[in-house]
Scaffold this motif. Structure first.
Motif, PDB file in Angstrom:
ATOM      1  N   SER A  28       0.822  -0.966   0.010  1.00 11.76           N
ATOM      2  CA  SER A  28      -0.034   0.116   0.037  1.00 11.76           C
ATOM      3  C   SER A  28       0.867   1.189  -0.013  1.00 11.76           C
ATOM      4  CB  SER A  28      -0.961  -0.035   1.369  1.00 11.76           C
ATOM      5  OG  SER A  28      -0.089  -0.096   2.482  1.00 11.76           O
ATOM      6  N   GLU A 104      -6.748   3.078  -1.249  1.00 13.05           N
ATOM      7  CA  GLU A 104      -6.008   1.641  -1.244  1.00 13.05           C
ATOM      8  C   GLU A 104      -5.695   1.391   0.258  1.00 13.05           C
ATOM      9  OE1 GLU A 104      -4.805  -1.523  -3.532  1.00 13.05           O
ATOM     10  OE2 GLU A 104      -5.956   0.251  -4.013  1.00 13.05           O
ATOM     11  N   ASP A 105      -6.102   0.125   0.590  1.00 12.57           N
ATOM     12  CA  ASP A 105      -5.448  -0.217   1.881  1.00 12.57           C
ATOM     13  C   ASP A 105      -4.661  -1.521   1.628  1.00 12.57           C
ATOM     14  OD1 ASP A 105      -7.358  -2.166   1.020  1.00 12.57           O
ATOM     15  OD2 ASP A 105      -8.670  -1.850   2.906  1.00 12.57           O
ATOM     16  N   GLU A 106      -4.272  -2.072   2.754  1.00 13.58           N
ATOM     17  CA  GLU A 106      -3.303  -3.350   2.682  1.00 13.58           C
ATOM     18  C   GLU A 106      -3.938  -4.790   1.958  1.00 13.58           C
ATOM     19  OE1 GLU A 106      -4.338  -4.796   7.238  1.00 13.58           O
ATOM     20  OE2 GLU A 106      -2.123  -4.164   6.491  1.00 13.58           O
ATOM     21  N   ALA A 111      -2.260  -3.512  -3.540  1.00  9.49           N
ATOM     22  CA  ALA A 111      -1.331  -3.933  -2.569  1.00  9.49           C
ATOM     23  C   ALA A 111      -0.820  -5.218  -2.665  1.00  9.49           C
ATOM     24  CB  ALA A 111      -2.131  -3.468  -1.183  1.00  9.49           C
TER      25      ALA A 111
END
Length: 247
Positions: A28, A104-106, A111
């Motif tokens: 990320s 956008e996250d993990e 990611a």
């Protein structure tokens, strides 16, 4: 400038303490850094040049159109904003500006793809290809669960833009033909073509200029994230020369 932004942000990442990366995955962080630097670079360069060129082309096209056939130019100016709006809607879909901005996250698809590529040897040695593929597919579905509705909206957006532009061109052809039939001694077919295509060619860059203006909010948000990262003071700075030193 893009290189300086990337270098400064990456240097700031290296200065952060270990706990900073506990809540932020490597994928990320790298995806966000790449996207933010690209947004800042694109907004500070190409859109500004494109805006100046488009405004100049519209002004020159309007002047030429009035010189050769002023009644046609008046009607064309009346429908020019609608055609520009149609071109801008179509360009937004092509450039991806109609998509809603999702953080956008993990667990996001970007990611997952970055982490899988960075650790491709581990993935291959443990035979995790199918598992990572399933994770990536689920992340795509989670990010956009109603892909069919989204696709229909995008198609409708493009169709509306083309519909407005095509009907605008049809109206200009009809009005130009009527002027040539009504006043054949005052206007010529050559003047009609020059007047019409001068406006059409100037309109071609209007959508790009409007699309470039819509990037301002995203570029501003990207700049705020970059500067927040650069100005963040690490609790334990591994690159600092300050602190206690042994004998």
């Amino acid at each position: 400038m893009n290189k300086r932004v990337r270098d400064s942000a990456f240097t700031s990442l290296l200065r952060q303490e270990i706990s900073y990366f506990d809540s932020r995955s490597v994928g990320s962080l790298t995806s966000q850094l790449s996207d933010d630097a690209a947004l800042i670079h694109s907004f500070s360069g190409q859109p500004i040049r494109q805006l100046v060129m488009s405004i100049s082309s519209v002004l020159v096209g309007v002047v030429i159109s009035f010189v050769y056939m002023w009644p046609f130019a008046l009607v064309s100016l009346a429908i020019l904003p609608f055609m520009g709006f149609g071109a801008e809607m179509e360009m937004k879909m092509y450039m991806g500006e109609d998509d809603e901005e999702v953080k956008e996250d993990e667990d996001g698809p970007g990611a997952i793809a970055v982490e899988s590529l960075l650790n491709i040897r581990t993935v291959a040695s443990l035979s995790l290809e199918s598992i990572r593929l399933n994770d990536y597919t689920e992340a795509l579905i989670k990010k956009n669960p109603q892909s069919l509705i989204t696709t229909c909206k995008k198609c409708s957006l493009v169709a509306s833009g083309q519909f407005i532009q095509m009907w605008g061109c049809a109206l200009m052809f009809w009005w130009g033909g009527y002027l040539l039939w009504k006043w054949p001694d005052e206007f010529t077919y050559r003047g009609f073509l020059i007047s019409m295509f001068a406006l059409l060619f100037s309109l071609s860059g209007l959508g790009m200029a409007a699309q470039g203006a819509t990037d301002r909010d995203k570029a501003k948000a990207a700049g705020e994230r970059i500067f927040a990262l650069i100005e963040r003071e690490s609790a334990i700075d591994p690159l600092s020369d300050d602190g206690y030193k042994g004998e």
